[in-house]
Design a protein around this motif. Structure first.
Motif, PDB file in Angstrom:
ATOM      1  N   LEU A 693       0.815  -1.109  -0.181  1.00  0.00           N
ATOM      2  CA  LEU A 693      -0.058   0.129   0.040  1.00  0.00           C
ATOM      3  C   LEU A 693       0.830   1.378   0.133  1.00  0.00           C
ATOM      4  CD1 LEU A 693      -2.726  -0.888   2.457  1.00  0.00           C
ATOM      5  CD2 LEU A 693      -2.889  -0.754  -0.125  1.00  0.00           C
ATOM      6  N   ASP A 694       0.220   2.270  -0.571  1.00  0.00           N
ATOM      7  CA  ASP A 694       1.012   3.802  -0.472  1.00  0.00           C
ATOM      8  C   ASP A 694       1.069   4.203   0.809  1.00  0.00           C
ATOM      9  OD1 ASP A 694       1.922   6.167  -1.359  1.00  0.00           O
ATOM     10  OD2 ASP A 694       0.392   6.634  -2.537  1.00  0.00           O
ATOM     11  N   GLU A 695       2.168   4.762   1.243  1.00  0.00           N
ATOM     12  CA  GLU A 695       2.345   5.159   2.734  1.00  0.00           C
ATOM     13  C   GLU A 695       1.375   6.132   2.803  1.00  0.00           C
ATOM     14  OE1 GLU A 695       3.902   4.034   5.280  1.00  0.00           O
ATOM     15  OE2 GLU A 695       4.928   2.459   3.943  1.00  0.00           O
ATOM     16  N   SER A 696       1.177   7.277   1.903  1.00  0.00           N
ATOM     17  CA  SER A 696       0.434   8.767   1.729  1.00  0.00           C
ATOM     18  C   SER A 696      -1.053   8.111   2.225  1.00  0.00           C
ATOM     19  CB  SER A 696       0.654   9.262   0.808  1.00  0.00           C
ATOM     20  OG  SER A 696       0.395   8.570  -0.565  1.00  0.00           O
ATOM     21  N   LYS A 697      -1.573   7.122   1.556  1.00  0.00           N
ATOM     22  CA  LYS A 697      -2.893   6.724   1.587  1.00  0.00           C
ATOM     23  C   LYS A 697      -3.148   6.045   3.192  1.00  0.00           C
ATOM     24  CE  LYS A 697      -3.689   5.691  -3.072  1.00  0.00           C
ATOM     25  NZ  LYS A 697      -4.246   4.823  -4.276  1.00  0.00           N
ATOM     26  N   ILE A 698      -1.970   5.190   3.553  1.00  0.00           N
ATOM     27  CA  ILE A 698      -2.092   4.833   4.704  1.00  0.00           C
ATOM     28  C   ILE A 698      -1.997   5.788   5.650  1.00  0.00           C
ATOM     29  CG2 ILE A 698      -0.890   3.425   6.542  1.00  0.00           C
ATOM     30  CD1 ILE A 698       0.291   1.807   4.319  1.00  0.00           C
ATOM     31  N   LYS A 699      -1.623   6.716   5.813  1.00  0.00           N
ATOM     32  CA  LYS A 699      -1.396   7.825   6.667  1.00  0.00           C
ATOM     33  C   LYS A 699      -2.708   8.693   6.600  1.00  0.00           C
ATOM     34  CE  LYS A 699       1.250  12.070   7.683  1.00  0.00           C
ATOM     35  NZ  LYS A 699       2.475  12.795   7.543  1.00  0.00           N
ATOM     36  N   LYS A 700      -3.253   8.911   5.396  1.00  0.00           N
ATOM     37  CA  LYS A 700      -4.732   9.535   5.492  1.00  0.00           C
ATOM     38  C   LYS A 700      -5.835   8.761   6.048  1.00  0.00           C
ATOM     39  CE  LYS A 700      -3.635  12.214   1.049  1.00  0.00           C
ATOM     40  NZ  LYS A 700      -4.279  12.215  -0.194  1.00  0.00           N
ATOM     41  N   LEU A 701      -5.616   7.652   5.951  1.00  0.00           N
ATOM     42  CA  LEU A 701      -6.640   6.602   6.577  1.00  0.00           C
ATOM     43  C   LEU A 701      -6.641   6.701   7.967  1.00  0.00           C
ATOM     44  CD1 LEU A 701      -9.241   4.770   5.632  1.00  0.00           C
ATOM     45  CD2 LEU A 701      -7.567   2.963   5.532  1.00  0.00           C
ATOM     46  N   LEU A 702      -5.536   6.633   8.547  1.00  0.00           N
ATOM     47  CA  LEU A 702      -5.058   6.185  10.046  1.00  0.00           C
ATOM     48  C   LEU A 702      -5.534   7.659  10.532  1.00  0.00           C
ATOM     49  CD1 LEU A 702      -2.250   3.961  10.226  1.00  0.00           C
ATOM     50  CD2 LEU A 702      -4.743   3.415  10.278  1.00  0.00           C
ATOM     51  N   THR A 703      -5.457   8.795  10.053  1.00  0.00           N
ATOM     52  CA  THR A 703      -5.453  10.137  10.515  1.00  0.00           C
ATOM     53  C   THR A 703      -6.980  10.198  10.755  1.00  0.00           C
ATOM     54  OG1 THR A 703      -3.389  10.976   9.554  1.00  0.00           O
ATOM     55  CG2 THR A 703      -5.358  12.826  10.301  1.00  0.00           C
ATOM     56  N   ALA A 705      -9.246   7.889  11.081  1.00  0.00           N
ATOM     57  CA  ALA A 705      -9.725   6.615  12.045  1.00  0.00           C
ATOM     58  C   ALA A 705      -9.404   7.459  13.367  1.00  0.00           C
ATOM     59  CB  ALA A 705      -8.797   5.570  11.713  1.00  0.00           C
ATOM     60  N   THR A 706      -8.032   8.004  13.695  1.00  0.00           N
ATOM     61  CA  THR A 706      -7.948   8.813  14.851  1.00  0.00           C
ATOM     62  C   THR A 706      -8.996   9.847  15.144  1.00  0.00           C
ATOM     63  OG1 THR A 706      -5.583   7.880  14.731  1.00  0.00           O
ATOM     64  CG2 THR A 706      -5.968   9.564  16.057  1.00  0.00           C
ATOM     65  N   MET A 707      -9.122  10.391  14.207  1.00  0.00           N
ATOM     66  CA  MET A 707     -10.016  11.886  14.305  1.00  0.00           C
ATOM     67  C   MET A 707     -11.387  11.152  14.769  1.00  0.00           C
ATOM     68  SD  MET A 707     -11.049  14.881  11.638  1.00  0.00           S
ATOM     69  CE  MET A 707      -9.347  15.181  11.392  1.00  0.00           C
ATOM     70  N   LEU A 708     -12.049  10.219  14.241  1.00  0.00           N
ATOM     71  CA  LEU A 708     -13.286   9.816  14.472  1.00  0.00           C
ATOM     72  C   LEU A 708     -13.369   9.060  15.776  1.00  0.00           C
ATOM     73  CD1 LEU A 708     -15.938   9.323  12.859  1.00  0.00           C
ATOM     74  CD2 LEU A 708     -15.096   7.178  11.922  1.00  0.00           C
ATOM     75  N   ARG A 709     -12.160   8.670  16.158  1.00  0.00           N
ATOM     76  CA  ARG A 709     -12.429   7.697  17.450  1.00  0.00           C
ATOM     77  C   ARG A 709     -12.524   8.576  18.534  1.00  0.00           C
ATOM     78  NH1 ARG A 709      -7.964   3.371  15.595  1.00  0.00           N
ATOM     79  NH2 ARG A 709      -9.324   2.066  14.368  1.00  0.00           N
ATOM     80  N   SER A 720     -18.598   6.721  15.085  1.00  0.00           N
ATOM     81  CA  SER A 720     -17.631   5.878  15.259  1.00  0.00           C
ATOM     82  C   SER A 720     -17.908   4.238  15.637  1.00  0.00           C
ATOM     83  CB  SER A 720     -16.858   6.294  16.787  1.00  0.00           C
ATOM     84  OG  SER A 720     -15.852   5.640  17.117  1.00  0.00           O
ATOM     85  N   SER A 721     -19.221   4.265  16.093  1.00  0.00           N
ATOM     86  CA  SER A 721     -19.801   2.902  16.348  1.00  0.00           C
ATOM     87  C   SER A 721     -20.278   2.216  14.997  1.00  0.00           C
ATOM     88  CB  SER A 721     -21.035   2.962  17.138  1.00  0.00           C
ATOM     89  OG  SER A 721     -22.080   3.898  16.540  1.00  0.00           O
ATOM     90  N   ALA A 722     -20.448   2.967  13.987  1.00  0.00           N
ATOM     91  CA  ALA A 722     -20.818   2.323  12.698  1.00  0.00           C
ATOM     92  C   ALA A 722     -19.631   2.029  11.666  1.00  0.00           C
ATOM     93  CB  ALA A 722     -21.750   3.357  11.714  1.00  0.00           C
ATOM     94  N   LEU A 723     -18.391   2.776  12.099  1.00  0.00           N
ATOM     95  CA  LEU A 723     -17.311   2.532  11.280  1.00  0.00           C
ATOM     96  C   LEU A 723     -16.122   1.629  11.991  1.00  0.00           C
ATOM     97  CD1 LEU A 723     -17.184   5.912   9.367  1.00  0.00           C
ATOM     98  CD2 LEU A 723     -18.230   3.546   8.507  1.00  0.00           C
ATOM     99  N   SER A 724     -15.212   0.949  11.374  1.00  0.00           N
ATOM    100  CA  SER A 724     -14.037   0.547  12.014  1.00  0.00           C
ATOM    101  C   SER A 724     -12.892   0.493  10.698  1.00  0.00           C
ATOM    102  CB  SER A 724     -14.335  -0.811  12.737  1.00  0.00           C
ATOM    103  OG  SER A 724     -14.675  -1.800  11.612  1.00  0.00           O
ATOM    104  N   SER A 747     -11.326  17.013   5.604  1.00  0.00           N
ATOM    105  CA  SER A 747     -10.344  17.563   6.317  1.00  0.00           C
ATOM    106  C   SER A 747      -9.262  16.599   6.525  1.00  0.00           C
ATOM    107  CB  SER A 747     -11.105  17.664   7.586  1.00  0.00           C
ATOM    108  OG  SER A 747     -11.135  16.410   8.524  1.00  0.00           O
ATOM    109  N   CYS A 748      -9.230  15.314   6.009  1.00  0.00           N
ATOM    110  CA  CYS A 748      -8.087  14.441   5.984  1.00  0.00           C
ATOM    111  C   CYS A 748      -7.665  14.233   4.747  1.00  0.00           C
ATOM    112  CB  CYS A 748      -8.597  12.978   6.723  1.00  0.00           C
ATOM    113  SG  CYS A 748      -8.926  13.017   8.490  1.00  0.00           S
TER     114      CYS A 748
END
Length: 761
Positions: A693-703, A705-709, A720-724, A747-748
């Motif tokens: 996987l592309d590192e930039s895409k991983i960074k956007k996705l995890l950013t 996820a962290t914001m949502l949690r 947050s309860s509907a997504l994981s 925003s991400c």
């Protein structure tokens, strides 16, 4: 002082009136005994006597009337009842005198004594497999009170906080007095057929089988009604007449009759006539003990006044500090007393903490026996880790910042510091992890039914140096290695696996975590490492307590049969039973398993009894008992390797504030709270599983996820309860939630490309 002593030899004679007994008490003259004393179960002066002939304990002639007049005719019915009672007492005394010398003893606590016979069904006499406050004067006073009520034939209602203390108190008394018990765990699913009689189809014919209340009344046993506040209002009045008058009409046409009335009828009618009338004598030894929680402090139904008046009530509060420290010092003599005192002190503070400024602190009701046992086996075990496993509320998102701050203040007062420094902000406190155990796993050595785990302290101290061996139950299979293609081991998960293994050595576990936090993957690796077979039991909202144990079915010929549920199968074969999503169960359903989880005892709807393996082994050591005889009575041992692992989310749609974790469930399990992976951990997992996987895409996705949690608003919590991380359900979200989700994605810097499919269309 509690003592058990033989009450006379084969040639012993009854003490004469005016003389002295073996207890140093003078026996009153026969003419002095008032009628009220004759209504007790046994005159105390003849308890334990086994000789004959004997003078009657009653006056040989009527005392003269002081006024020189005939008695009032209105008192004839009372006089008749007194005469019946006197005749019944004489009959009981004759039975005692005819009993073999080896079968009769007395149990004395202070000045109160009861007679003890060899039980007809030793398998129904409970036995505690662990020490139970042996040196506590507080417990002896409770037992003495129960002994008094047993002698007087008065039914008992024990009220107090949740936990096994009240139930073990009854089992201890029944063990001392060698009394057989019938146990019923009440819930909203219990009906009159579960208490009186149940109709079954056998050989094409309908038959009625006696249930616990009827068996206890006929055979003179103690009927234990546990969880009386959970029973439906139309259930307990069914046995109201049995409590008040010792009478009950049965579905098969029989009628239970008060013993004095039955004896009066038996004098003027033959046994054939009594049998023709379907009359059954209620035993003099029959006793009812109810267990309940104070309502409205706890959830449930308050006891109806008419039913409440049938009992003699006693408040059984939690053991005092002195009783607890003495008890734990016997369980764990090598643990420093200062450590035990700190554990007891913090539990008492959190249990009795008043409501301050509207802040309600969850009650600490769990016993500390398991914690003391683990500290005895593993001296380097972090006491804070034991508190987190016993009282998980500070780690749950359903606990607000003010509650968490108060709990942490109490921990800090007794030097139980968490994994982060005290004084952190509410936002920092919300991300606290469960404290690590203080050990790391070195190796596993598989045995026939156990695994010897070698643990090494992470920090060597003067109290704990070198390796420690811990023997834990295991399944029949050899340990399986971790599959690197489906599971990525992190330091955090390694710590959780060690904690699970340590807690597994002392009992059952509840794993709590948000959706997608890795609970199932963690348990899958852990159970394979211990060689277990797993019975996964999904919970559902309308599940009844009976569905957890057995299911009623029919054969091809129409006969009714009971089929064991996976939980019972796991208990018999030594599997791990995973109760998935216990947070959605109705109130009281899981509480019916308290005796299975804490005592390893269970009574099934078809009459089968599962007992602790140590108790089963003690029964087999009797000369008159074999395994085949116990199997014929439907008595089977629970496998020593059996464990229950409950899986839950901190909150659910039916319990958004996490109210499912009530004090009763808190006292049943040890807890492991699984937090979501942090950014660095999740990055390592995704890179390992998906290296291309592309590192930039991983960074956007995890950013994202962290914001949502970390979102604290209601809409963010809904998302947050509907997504994981592993799944996306955005196409099923409501319009407002979808708009909020799209703003977060923008925003991400996660935006749809041109020509992408619009899932909203």
């Amino acid at each position: 002082e509690s003592k058990i002593s033989s009450a006379g030899g084969a040639g012993a004679a009854l003490p004469k009136p005016g003389g002295a007994t073996s207890h140093g008490k003078k026996v009153p003259p026969a003419s002095w005994i008032p009628p009220g004393l004759l209504q007790r179960r046994l005159p105390w002066s003849v308890v334990g006597a086994k000789s004959s002939p004997t003078p009657s304990p009653f006056p040989s002639q009527e005392p003269p009337d002081p006024a020189g007049e005939m008695p009032d005719p209105k008192d004839s019915s009372q006089a008749s009842r007194n005469a019946d009672a006197a005749e019944r007492r004489i009959s009981q005394i004759k039975d005692i005198l005819a009993a073999p010398a080896s079968s009769l003893k007395t149990v004395s606590i202070g000045t109160v004594s009861v007679r003890v016979r060899d039980p007809a069904r030793p398998d129904l006499v409970p036995r505690l497999e662990v020490p139970f406050y042996e040196a506590s004067q507080e417990v002896l006073r409770h037992l003495q009170w129960l002994m008094q009520k047993d002698r007087l034939g008065q039914d008992v209602f024990l009220i107090g906080p949740p936990g096994e203390f009240r139930r073990n108190l009854i089992m201890k008394y029944a063990d001392l007095a060698q009394r057989e018990i019938e146990y019923v765990a009440l819930s909203k699913d219990v009906t009159d057929s579960d208490l009186k009689q149940r109709r079954e189809i056998v050989g094409g014919s309908a038959i009625y089988t006696d249930q616990a209340a009827v068996r206890a009344a006929v055979h003179g046993r103690i009927l234990v009604l546990d969880g009386i506040e959970k029973a439906e209002r139309n259930c307990l009045p069914i046995i109201n007449n049995l409590l008040e008058n010792r009478e009950m009409s049965l579905d098969d046409g029989r009628f239970l009759v008060h013993p004095s009335r039955y004896d009066t009828l038996a004098k003027s009618h033959s046994s054939a006539e009594m049998k023709k009338w379907n009359l059954v004598r209620t035993s003099d030894e029959f006793l009812v003990i109810a267990l309940g929680l104070p309502v409205p402090k706890y959830e449930g139904y308050p006891l109806d006044p008419p039913l409440r008046s049938r009992f003699q009530a006693r408040n059984i509060s939690a053991p005092t500090f002195l009783s607890q420290i003495t008890h734990l010092a016997k369980i764990a003599p090598n643990v420093p007393q200062r450590t035990l005192e700190r554990l007891i002190s913090v539990s008492m503070v959190l249990r009795d903490m008043p409501v301050d400024r509207g802040i309600t602190i969850p009650e600490f009701v769990a016993q500390l026996d398991a914690a003391a046992t683990l500290l005895s086996r593993l001296p380097a075990l972090d006491p804070r880790a034991l508190l987190d496993a016993t009282y998980p509320y500070p780690l749950l998102p359903t606990t607000d910042g003010e509650q968490r701050s108060v709990i942490e203040t109490a921990y800090h007062r007794f030097d139980f510091l968490g994994p982060k420094a005290f004084g952190a902000s509410a936002a920092a406190l919300s991300s606290l992890s469960q404290a690590a155990s203080g050990y790391r796993l070195v190796k596993l050595a598989k045995g026939p039914s156990t695994i010897v785990v070698t643990l090494e302290p992470t920090l060597l101290t003067a109290d704990a140096s070198g390796l420690r061996l811990l023997t834990v139950p295991a399944g029949p299979h050899p340990p399986l290695p971790v599959d690197p293609f489906t599971y990525v081991q992190t330091d955090y998960h390694s710590s959780l696996l060690v904690t699970l293994t340590i807690l597994h050595s002392v009992g059952d576990i509840c794993v709590i975590g948000e959706k997608g936090s890795g609970k199932s993957a963690l348990l899958r690796v852990w159970t394979r490492g211990l060689g277990y077979n797993v019975e996964t039991i999904p919970m559902y909202k309308d599940m009844s307590s009976r569905d957890l144990l057995q299911r009623r079915s029919t054969t091809s010929t129409g006969d009714t049969v009971w089929e064991n549920a996976p939980l019972v199968k796991a208990a018999l074969e030594g599997h791990i039973a995973v109760l998935d999503q216990i947070e959605i169960l109705p109130l009281g359903t899981l509480s019916t398993l308290q005796r299975l989880i804490t005592d390893r005892e269970l009574v099934l709807p078809d009459g089968t009894t599962l007992i602790h393996p140590a108790r089963h082994a003690s029964l087999l050591r009797r000369a008159d008992t074999t395994a085949a005889m116990l199997a014929a009575k439907k008595i089977f041992p629970i496998h020593p390797a059996f464990r229950v692992v409950a899986v839950a989310r901190p909150a659910s749609s039916s319990s958004p504030k996490g109210n499912w974790l009530n004090p009763e469930i808190l006292a049943m399990f040890r807890f492991v709270v699984v937090r979501p992976l942090v950014y660095s951990e999740e990055t390592a997992v995704i890179r390992t599983l998906c290296p291309g996987l592309d590192e930039s895409k991983i960074k956007k996705l995890l950013t994202f996820a962290t914001m949502l949690r970390s979102e604290q608003e209601e809409m963010g919590k809904l998302l947050s309860s509907a997504l994981s991380t592993r799944a996306s359900l955005s196409r099923f979200l409501p319009a407002l939630a979808r708009v909020a989700l799209e703003r977060m994605l923008e925003s991400c810097d996660i935006i749809p490309t041109e020509g992408a499919l619009d899932v909203a269309e």
